[in-house]
Design an enzyme around this catalytic site. Structure first.
Site, PDB file in Angstrom:
ATOM      1  CG  HIS A 116      -1.728  -1.207   1.403  1.00 30.81           C
ATOM      2  ND1 HIS A 116      -2.615  -1.646   0.446  1.00 30.81           N
ATOM      3  CD2 HIS A 116      -1.796  -2.106   2.424  1.00 30.81           C
ATOM      4  CE1 HIS A 116      -3.202  -2.754   0.872  1.00 30.81           C
ATOM      5  NE2 HIS A 116      -2.719  -3.056   2.065  1.00 30.81           N
ATOM      6  CG  HIS A 161      -5.993  -6.047   1.219  1.00 30.06           C
ATOM      7  ND1 HIS A 161      -6.964  -5.437   1.963  1.00 30.06           N
ATOM      8  CD2 HIS A 161      -4.832  -5.868   1.892  1.00 30.06           C
ATOM      9  CE1 HIS A 161      -6.414  -4.924   3.057  1.00 30.06           C
ATOM     10  NE2 HIS A 161      -5.122  -5.161   3.030  1.00 30.06           N
TER      11      HIS A 161
END
Length: 328
Positions: free
Chosen positions: A57, A216
C-alpha cells in the site's frame, strides 16, 4: 507480470530496507522484524501511535512515520496482516511512557492480531488503546466496512493530537471523531498482480471497470462498462455525498498505485467541480498516492467532514515522506 524484485520471498524485507536506507535521518528498523520506527523514538511523555498491516500500500504505512504522525509502522507480507509478535515489537518501540494508540484498518486478521499484541503489551505494563477505521462505503453493513484511504486522515489527525501532548484518552477520542466523519470509495480499470504468484486479484476485460474495489486486490461490488471520468466521478460521489452531508470538507483523490499523477489531477478537476455544484465547501484538498494496491490502475475518493478542531490537526506540521505539512 513485470516487477522489479530480487526474490519474491524477500520482497517486503527489501522494501523496508530500501525505505530505511533512503531516509536514514527519519527511520530506524526494529531489529530482526519488518517494523519501521521514528528516528529517536516517540518524544518522552507523548502518546505513541502504531499502525500497519499488509505491505503493498506504499507509501502507507511506513510513509506516515515521523514527527506529527506515526511512531511506528508494522509491515506484514503483501496484503497479509503482521503477526501479533511483530505488532508487539512496534508497540514497544513506540512507547514513551504515556501509552500507545493502535490505528487498525477493519480487516479480521488485522483486528485480531493487533488485539493480541495489545494484550501482550498490557502484560508488560504498557497502556494501549485501539481505534478501528472503517471508511469504505462499498460495504453496506457498517460493521463490515473496510479501512481504506481515509485511514491516512486518521493518522494525520491523531498524530497531531499526540504531538500536541494530548493524553491517550484524548488522542483516542479525536481519532474516533475523525473516523466517524470520513468516508471513501474506490474504483479500478485493471487489477494488481501478486509478487509471489504473478496472478491478478481479479479478471477484468479492457472495456470494463470495477466500482467499490478494496486495497488488497479485491474485486469491486459493481462491474460496469468503462465510462468517462466525469461519469465515473458522478457515480462515486452520488454514494459518498449520501453519507457525508456536512458541507465543509477535506477531499482526497488517492491513486491505487498504477495511475499516472496526470490522471489523478484530471480526476480531481471533476471531483471538485461536482462537489461545488452540490454546494460543498472544499477547505483542504489532497491528490496523489496515499494508500495504494501495488500497481492497480484506479483511484479512490475520500471525503472528511471537518470542523475547526479537525482542520487544525490536518494543518499541524508533520515531517513524513507520505504527508509532509510545513505548518506556519
Amino acid at each position: 507480470m513485470d516487477k522489479l524484485m530480487q526474490d519474491p520471498n524477500q520482497f517486503v524485507t527489501d522494501i523496508v530496507d530500501g525505505l530505511v536506507r533512503s531516509h536514514p535521518d527519519q527511520y530506524e528498523k526494529v531489529e530482526s522484524v519488518n517494523v519501521i520506527k521514528r528516528k529517536g523514538g516517540t518524544p518522552s511523555g507523548h502518546v505513541g501511535l502504531v499502525s500497519g498491516g499488509g505491505s503493498g500500500h506504499e507509501p502507507a504505512h511506513a510513509g506516515y512515520v515521523g514527527d506529527g504522525m506515526l511512531s511506528a509502522a508494522v509491515c506484514g507480507e503483501i496484503f497479509t496482516s503482521p503477526t501479533p509478535d511483530m505488532v508487539f515489537e512496534g508497540i514497544k518501540s513506540a512507547d514513551a511512557g504515556a501509552g500507545v494508540l493502535l490505528i487498525v484498518k477493519n480487516y479480521s486478521g488485522d483486528v485480531m492480531n493487533f488485539d493480541m499484541a495489545k494484550e501482550l503489551a498490557e502484560l508488560e505494563g504498557i497502556q494501549v488503546e485501539t481505534v478501528i477505521v472503517n471508511d469504505d462505503i462499498a460495504i453496506k453493513n457498517h460493521d463490515d466496512r473496510r479501512g481504506v484511504a481515509g485511514t491516512v486522515f486518521v493518522h494525520k489527525i491523531a498524530g497531531a493530537a499526540a504531538a500536541a501532548g494530548k493524553s491517550l484518552k484524548d488522542v483516542k477520542k479525536i481519532a474516533e471523531k475523525a473516523i466517524s466523519q470520513v468516508r471513501s470509495i474506490g474504483m479500478a480499470l485493471s487489477p494488481c498482480y501478486m509478487p509471489e504468484s504473478g496472478k491478478p486479484g481479479f479478471e477484468l476485460h479492457e472495456d470494463e471497470m470495477e466500482i467499490g474495489i478494496g486495497i488488497h486486490g479485491e474485486k469491486g461490488i459493481e462491474r460496469k462498462p468503462i465510462a468517462s471520468v466525469k461519469e465515473i466521478v458522478a457515480q462515486m460521489l452520488e454514494k459518498l455525498t449520501a453519507e457525508v452531508t456536512d458541507k465543509r470538507i477535506a477531499v482526497m483523490v488517492n491513486g491505487m498505485g498504477g495511475t499516472p499523477v496526470s490522471e489523478l489531477y484530471l480526476t480531481y478537476k471533476y471531483v471538485s467541480e461536482q462537489l461545488e455544484q452540490k454546494e460543498y465547501e472544499i477547505v483542504r484538498s489532497y491528490t496523489g498516492n496515499y494508500m495504494t494496491a501495488l500497481e492497480m490502475h484506479g483511484f479512490s475518493i475520500t471525503l472528511l467532514a471537518v470542523d475547526d478542531e479537525l482542520l487544525g490537526y490536518l494543518d499541524a506540521p508533520s515531517n513524513t515522506i507520505g504527508f509532509p505539512v510545513r505548518g506556519e
